[in-house]
Motif scaffolding. Structure first.
Motif, PDB file in Angstrom:
ATOM      1  N   LEU A   1       0.831  -1.203   0.000  1.00  0.00           N
ATOM      2  CA  LEU A   1       0.000   0.000   0.000  1.00  0.00           C
ATOM      3  C   LEU A   1       0.865   1.251   0.000  1.00  0.00           C
ATOM      4  N   ARG A   2       1.888   1.257   0.858  1.00  0.00           N
ATOM      5  CA  ARG A   2       2.764   2.421   0.961  1.00  0.00           C
ATOM      6  C   ARG A   2       3.481   2.675  -0.367  1.00  0.00           C
ATOM      7  N   ASP A   3       3.980   1.585  -0.948  1.00  0.00           N
ATOM      8  CA  ASP A   3       4.713   1.665  -2.209  1.00  0.00           C
ATOM      9  C   ASP A   3       3.807   2.165  -3.338  1.00  0.00           C
ATOM     10  N   THR A   4       2.615   1.600  -3.408  1.00  0.00           N
ATOM     11  CA  THR A   4       1.659   1.976  -4.454  1.00  0.00           C
ATOM     12  C   THR A   4       1.237   3.438  -4.308  1.00  0.00           C
ATOM     13  N   ALA A   5       0.901   3.820  -3.061  1.00  0.00           N
ATOM     14  CA  ALA A   5       0.427   5.180  -2.814  1.00  0.00           C
ATOM     15  C   ALA A   5       1.513   6.214  -3.062  1.00  0.00           C
ATOM     16  N   SER A   6       2.774   5.870  -2.760  1.00  0.00           N
ATOM     17  CA  SER A   6       3.812   6.876  -2.951  1.00  0.00           C
ATOM     18  C   SER A   6       4.085   7.088  -4.445  1.00  0.00           C
ATOM     19  N   TYR A   7       3.967   6.030  -5.233  1.00  0.00           N
ATOM     20  CA  TYR A   7       4.099   6.187  -6.690  1.00  0.00           C
ATOM     21  C   TYR A   7       2.937   7.040  -7.213  1.00  0.00           C
TER      22      TYR A   7
END
Ligand code: GDP
Length: 285
Positions: free
Chosen positions: A146-152
């Motif tokens: 989630l963190r990775d997806t949201a930061s992209y």
């Protein structure tokens, strides 16, 4: 006279060249390669054997035919009785889709760089018409994903916001807005989150990113008179409110979250799981 009729006949029977470009972004593993491969197969069923193999390391540009039954934005206001809108009689409508690698290290140099170049292009051949951001809806329960997806996604939306606010441009003329589709893939998996939850999760995580970013800017920007770092916060409200995609509509960025599945149920018609994304694309055309 006759030449005019022939002319019309000729143009009505020939597929027009693809006129719109869409960019496909998203973290690796979301299903971008599977999606482009599926669209290619759907567009040219006869040439399946010559299908190119896509890798996740480079960008791929494909030309896709919109299924004749998918409505387009340019005819949405016409009467449903208009005979020219009958499925079988419509000229094939084609568009281009650019798939980019989603691997962390390649995002800035390929995905974001592609977005910056396509969104500032004045050339119809390369200009972007819409952006698809694909996510794995079955993987978002995992905190790290989630963190990775949201930061992209945050970085992508920030590029669009800066463009919409005309940062660094003297021209007062606004460019056409770029609509965003968050394509919530893998809805076939029973662990997948529905589109509404995907939206909430991403909004909540972007809010966290936004908070820590604006806090960092405040801590760093103690010295008065130093260069302002405004417009760096997504949502354009000084980071005071709670982030939502709706907030971005103030600057003309429309974000839709729509679920789908590239790899649908075996009983279903192949490609039916991407129908609603094709409808979104159709409305942009
Ligand atoms: P990319 O890194 O974004 O290009 O992702 P890929 O297209 O390589 O897909 C990653 C994995 O997800 C592959 O194993 C695909 O078969 C799988 N996949 C893609 N779409 C779907 C889907 O709709 N449902 C399911 N269950 N798996 C999918």
């Amino acid at each position: 006279g006759v030449p005019v009729l022939l002319h019309i006949f000729f143009f009505r029977s020939v597929a027009s060249p693809p006129s719109s470009n869409f960019l496909l972004l998203g973290p690796s593993g979301a299903g971008k390669t599977a999606f482009t491969t599926l669209l290619e197969a759907k567009s040219s069923p006869a040439s399946k054997k010559s299908q190119t193999t896509h890798t996740s390391q480079t960008s791929t540009l494909i030309t896709v035919t919109l299924p004749p039954s998918v409505p387009t934005g340019s005819n949405k206001y016409r009467s449903i009785n208009d005979p020219s809108l009958k499925e079988a009689t419509r000229n094939p409508i084609r568009y281009r889709l650019k798939d980019t690698p989603g691997h962390g290290k390649l995002r800035q140099t390929q995905g974001i760089a592609e977005l910056v170049s396509m969104s500032s292009s004045k050339d119809l051949k390369t200009k972007i018409r819409g952006l698809l951001f694909m996510v794995d809806t079955a993987a978002l329960v995992d905190e790290a994903t989630l963190r990775d997806t949201a930061s992209y996604l945050h970085d992508v939306l920030l590029v669009l916001q800066q463009r919409a606010l005309g940062k660094g441009k003297s021209s007062t003329k606004r460019d056409a807005e770029i609509p965003v589709l968050i394509a919530g893939n893998k809805q076939d998996l029973f662990t997948a989150l529905p589109a509404g939850s995907v939206r909430e999760k991403l909004e909540g995580e972007i809010e966290r990113i936004r908070k820590s970013k604006s806090k960092g800017l405040m801590d760093a920007g103690g010295g008065a008179g130093e260069e302002e770092e405004e417009e760096e916060v997504l949502g354009d409200d000084d980071g005071k409110g709670i982030f939502s995609f709706k907030l971005l509509e103030q600057v003309g960025i429309k974000v839709d979250v729509v679920g789908g599945a590239v790899k649908g149920d075996a009983e279903e018609e192949i490609g039916s799981g991407v129908r609603r994304w094709e409808e979104w694309i159709g409305m942009c055309l």
